[in-house]
Design a protein around this motif. Structure first.
Motif, PDB file in Angstrom:
ATOM      1  N   PRO A 132     -20.742 -44.358  21.762  1.00 53.55           N
ATOM      2  CA  PRO A 132     -20.066 -44.758  23.002  1.00 53.55           C
ATOM      3  C   PRO A 132     -19.826 -43.568  23.944  1.00 53.55           C
ATOM      4  O   PRO A 132     -19.970 -43.720  25.152  1.00 53.55           O
ATOM      5  CB  PRO A 132     -18.739 -45.353  22.520  1.00 53.55           C
ATOM      6  N   ARG A 133     -19.467 -42.410  23.410  1.00 55.33           N
ATOM      7  CA  ARG A 133     -19.249 -41.245  24.267  1.00 55.33           C
ATOM      8  C   ARG A 133     -20.531 -40.827  24.980  1.00 55.33           C
ATOM      9  O   ARG A 133     -20.512 -40.466  26.156  1.00 55.33           O
ATOM     10  CB  ARG A 133     -18.703 -40.064  23.455  1.00 55.33           C
ATOM     11  N   THR A 134     -21.657 -40.883  24.268  1.00 54.61           N
ATOM     12  CA  THR A 134     -22.938 -40.522  24.884  1.00 54.61           C
ATOM     13  C   THR A 134     -23.317 -41.535  25.954  1.00 54.61           C
ATOM     14  O   THR A 134     -23.805 -41.166  27.027  1.00 54.61           O
ATOM     15  CB  THR A 134     -24.040 -40.402  23.823  1.00 54.61           C
ATOM     16  N   ARG A 135     -23.082 -42.821  25.694  1.00 54.15           N
ATOM     17  CA  ARG A 135     -23.386 -43.841  26.713  1.00 54.15           C
ATOM     18  C   ARG A 135     -22.533 -43.613  27.958  1.00 54.15           C
ATOM     19  O   ARG A 135     -23.029 -43.720  29.079  1.00 54.15           O
ATOM     20  CB  ARG A 135     -23.186 -45.251  26.139  1.00 54.15           C
ATOM     21  N   GLU A 136     -21.267 -43.293  27.777  1.00 55.00           N
ATOM     22  CA  GLU A 136     -20.389 -43.023  28.922  1.00 55.00           C
ATOM     23  C   GLU A 136     -20.832 -41.750  29.654  1.00 55.00           C
ATOM     24  O   GLU A 136     -20.856 -41.709  30.880  1.00 55.00           O
ATOM     25  CB  GLU A 136     -18.926 -42.902  28.473  1.00 55.00           C
ATOM     26  N   PHE A 137     -21.173 -40.719  28.907  1.00 50.72           N
ATOM     27  CA  PHE A 137     -21.671 -39.474  29.493  1.00 50.72           C
ATOM     28  C   PHE A 137     -22.923 -39.752  30.328  1.00 50.72           C
ATOM     29  O   PHE A 137     -23.055 -39.260  31.456  1.00 50.72           O
ATOM     30  CB  PHE A 137     -21.966 -38.468  28.371  1.00 50.72           C
ATOM     31  N   THR A 138     -23.818 -40.576  29.807  1.00 49.45           N
ATOM     32  CA  THR A 138     -25.042 -40.933  30.520  1.00 49.45           C
ATOM     33  C   THR A 138     -24.720 -41.684  31.807  1.00 49.45           C
ATOM     34  O   THR A 138     -25.313 -41.419  32.861  1.00 49.45           O
ATOM     35  CB  THR A 138     -25.964 -41.765  29.611  1.00 49.45           C
ATOM     36  N   ARG A 139     -23.752 -42.614  31.742  1.00 44.60           N
ATOM     37  CA  ARG A 139     -23.340 -43.339  32.964  1.00 44.60           C
ATOM     38  C   ARG A 139     -22.781 -42.364  34.001  1.00 44.60           C
ATOM     39  O   ARG A 139     -23.085 -42.474  35.197  1.00 44.60           O
ATOM     40  CB  ARG A 139     -22.300 -44.408  32.629  1.00 44.60           C
ATOM     41  N   GLU A 140     -21.976 -41.423  33.557  1.00 44.12           N
ATOM     42  CA  GLU A 140     -21.394 -40.438  34.481  1.00 44.12           C
ATOM     43  C   GLU A 140     -22.482 -39.560  35.103  1.00 44.12           C
ATOM     44  O   GLU A 140     -22.434 -39.267  36.304  1.00 44.12           O
ATOM     45  CB  GLU A 140     -20.353 -39.565  33.763  1.00 44.12           C
ATOM     46  N   LEU A 141     -23.462 -39.158  34.313  1.00 42.99           N
ATOM     47  CA  LEU A 141     -24.564 -38.362  34.853  1.00 42.99           C
ATOM     48  C   LEU A 141     -25.337 -39.151  35.907  1.00 42.99           C
ATOM     49  O   LEU A 141     -25.690 -38.610  36.963  1.00 42.99           O
ATOM     50  CB  LEU A 141     -25.502 -37.906  33.733  1.00 42.99           C
ATOM     51  N   ARG A 142     -25.593 -40.434  35.629  1.00 44.32           N
ATOM     52  CA  ARG A 142     -26.299 -41.273  36.614  1.00 44.32           C
ATOM     53  C   ARG A 142     -25.495 -41.390  37.910  1.00 44.32           C
ATOM     54  O   ARG A 142     -26.050 -41.360  39.003  1.00 44.32           O
ATOM     55  CB  ARG A 142     -26.567 -42.655  36.037  1.00 44.32           C
ATOM     56  N   THR A 143     -24.183 -41.536  37.776  1.00 51.40           N
ATOM     57  CA  THR A 143     -23.323 -41.613  38.963  1.00 51.40           C
ATOM     58  C   THR A 143     -23.471 -40.353  39.794  1.00 51.40           C
ATOM     59  O   THR A 143     -23.609 -40.413  41.022  1.00 51.40           O
ATOM     60  CB  THR A 143     -21.846 -41.812  38.542  1.00 51.40           C
ATOM     61  N   LEU A 144     -23.440 -39.206  39.137  1.00 53.48           N
ATOM     62  CA  LEU A 144     -23.571 -37.942  39.864  1.00 53.48           C
ATOM     63  C   LEU A 144     -24.953 -37.778  40.474  1.00 53.48           C
ATOM     64  O   LEU A 144     -25.094 -37.300  41.598  1.00 53.48           O
ATOM     65  CB  LEU A 144     -23.258 -36.761  38.945  1.00 53.48           C
ATOM     66  N   LEU A 145     -25.987 -38.188  39.749  1.00 52.56           N
ATOM     67  CA  LEU A 145     -27.345 -38.083  40.285  1.00 52.56           C
ATOM     68  C   LEU A 145     -27.564 -39.011  41.476  1.00 52.56           C
ATOM     69  O   LEU A 145     -28.340 -38.698  42.377  1.00 52.56           O
ATOM     70  CB  LEU A 145     -28.372 -38.376  39.194  1.00 52.56           C
ATOM     71  N   ASP A 146     -26.867 -40.149  41.489  1.00 49.98           N
ATOM     72  CA  ASP A 146     -27.011 -41.101  42.591  1.00 49.98           C
ATOM     73  C   ASP A 146     -26.165 -40.732  43.813  1.00 49.98           C
ATOM     74  O   ASP A 146     -26.379 -41.276  44.899  1.00 49.98           O
ATOM     75  CB  ASP A 146     -26.629 -42.514  42.130  1.00 49.98           C
ATOM     76  N   ALA A 147     -25.213 -39.817  43.631  1.00 52.25           N
ATOM     77  CA  ALA A 147     -24.346 -39.431  44.753  1.00 52.25           C
ATOM     78  C   ALA A 147     -25.134 -38.585  45.752  1.00 52.25           C
ATOM     79  O   ALA A 147     -25.803 -37.635  45.366  1.00 52.25           O
ATOM     80  CB  ALA A 147     -23.141 -38.640  44.240  1.00 52.25           C
ATOM     81  N   PRO A 148     -25.059 -38.945  47.032  1.00 53.50           N
ATOM     82  CA  PRO A 148     -25.776 -38.146  48.033  1.00 53.50           C
ATOM     83  C   PRO A 148     -25.123 -36.773  48.183  1.00 53.50           C
ATOM     84  O   PRO A 148     -23.909 -36.629  48.081  1.00 53.50           O
ATOM     85  CB  PRO A 148     -25.648 -38.967  49.318  1.00 53.50           C
ATOM     86  N   LEU A 149     -25.953 -35.768  48.399  1.00 48.54           N
ATOM     87  CA  LEU A 149     -25.467 -34.417  48.666  1.00 48.54           C
ATOM     88  C   LEU A 149     -25.984 -33.994  50.028  1.00 48.54           C
ATOM     89  O   LEU A 149     -27.152 -34.168  50.336  1.00 48.54           O
ATOM     90  CB  LEU A 149     -25.953 -33.434  47.599  1.00 48.54           C
ATOM     91  N   ASP A 150     -25.106 -33.439  50.828  1.00 48.81           N
ATOM     92  CA  ASP A 150     -25.454 -32.986  52.159  1.00 48.81           C
ATOM     93  C   ASP A 150     -25.157 -31.489  52.245  1.00 48.81           C
ATOM     94  O   ASP A 150     -24.007 -31.097  52.439  1.00 48.81           O
ATOM     95  CB  ASP A 150     -24.631 -33.755  53.197  1.00 48.81           C
ATOM     96  N   PRO A 151     -26.177 -30.650  52.069  1.00 52.14           N
ATOM     97  CA  PRO A 151     -25.931 -29.208  52.041  1.00 52.14           C
ATOM     98  C   PRO A 151     -25.414 -28.643  53.367  1.00 52.14           C
ATOM     99  O   PRO A 151     -24.892 -27.532  53.399  1.00 52.14           O
ATOM    100  CB  PRO A 151     -27.296 -28.614  51.694  1.00 52.14           C
ATOM    101  N   PHE A 152     -25.509 -29.416  54.441  1.00 50.43           N
ATOM    102  CA  PHE A 152     -25.068 -28.915  55.738  1.00 50.43           C
ATOM    103  C   PHE A 152     -23.689 -29.435  56.134  1.00 50.43           C
ATOM    104  O   PHE A 152     -23.191 -29.138  57.213  1.00 50.43           O
ATOM    105  CB  PHE A 152     -26.109 -29.243  56.812  1.00 50.43           C
ATOM    106  N   GLY A 153     -23.081 -30.263  55.268  1.00 55.17           N
ATOM    107  CA  GLY A 153     -21.723 -30.722  55.485  1.00 55.17           C
ATOM    108  C   GLY A 153     -21.539 -31.628  56.687  1.00 55.17           C
ATOM    109  O   GLY A 153     -20.462 -31.675  57.262  1.00 55.17           O
ATOM    110  N   THR A 154     -22.572 -32.375  57.044  1.00 56.36           N
ATOM    111  CA  THR A 154     -22.467 -33.237  58.218  1.00 56.36           C
ATOM    112  C   THR A 154     -21.896 -34.607  57.879  1.00 56.36           C
ATOM    113  O   THR A 154     -21.623 -35.390  58.771  1.00 56.36           O
ATOM    114  CB  THR A 154     -23.843 -33.418  58.896  1.00 56.36           C
TER     115      THR A 154
END
Length: 162
Positions: A132-154
């Motif tokens: 269960p901890r690994t499944r939750e860790f995997t879900r959290e990683l997917r959430t972070l990978l899906d989050a948009p990043l804007d290096p210019f802060g716009t």
């Protein structure tokens, strides 16, 4: 926490974990004549072929998160080593399709086994691959990978409404 990471930022910890993983995979697949980046390309291509896909270099680049130019360079080297074939897409003469050779399938299967062993080691402190901890860790990683990043802060993602 070890290695002086107490009080470290999440960004630093993500970087450290990614570097730890990259170095471990590099060392593990080196006896097979591969680097981590080559392994990522071959293993992804192996998985896509198992589902009946013969992807273009662009599609594979998008799948593994590498620049298309870098995937092209890796593919040329792997082609020279006899591990994959690059052919023009009959539907789009600008696109190059990739396919593993028989030797490429054999080397990739061995490499996947080696890297799966590393993954089991990495995830053992969380209870193993199916825990269960690994499944939750995997879900959290997917959430972070899906989050948009804007290096210019716009864009202020913290104040955006869903």
């Amino acid at each position: 926490m070890s290695n002086g990471s107490e009080g470290a930022t999440p960004g630093f910890l993500v970087w450290r974990l990614s570097m730890k993983w990259r170095v471990a995979v590099d060392r593990a697949v080196a006896p097979l004549g591969l680097t981590h980046a080559q392994y990522a390309l071959l293993a992804s291509l192996y998985g896509m072929h198992r589902t009946g896909l013969r992807p273009s270099q662009r599609r594979l680049a998008d799948q593994i998160g590498l620049e298309a130019l870098y995937v092209s360079k890796l593919a040329r080297g792997l082609e020279s080593a006899g591990l994959l074939e690059r052919t023009r897409d009959p539907a789009d003469p600008r696109a190059v399709q990739l396919a593993l050779t028989e030797q490429g399938r054999e080397v990739t299967a061995k490499a996947i086994g080696v890297v799966q062993g590393l993954l089991r080691q990495l995830l053992a402190p969380l209870g193993g691959l199916g825990s269960p901890r690994t499944r939750e860790f995997t879900r959290e990683l997917r959430t972070l990978l899906d989050a948009p990043l804007d290096p210019f802060g716009t864009t202020d993602h913290e104040t955006e409404q869903p």
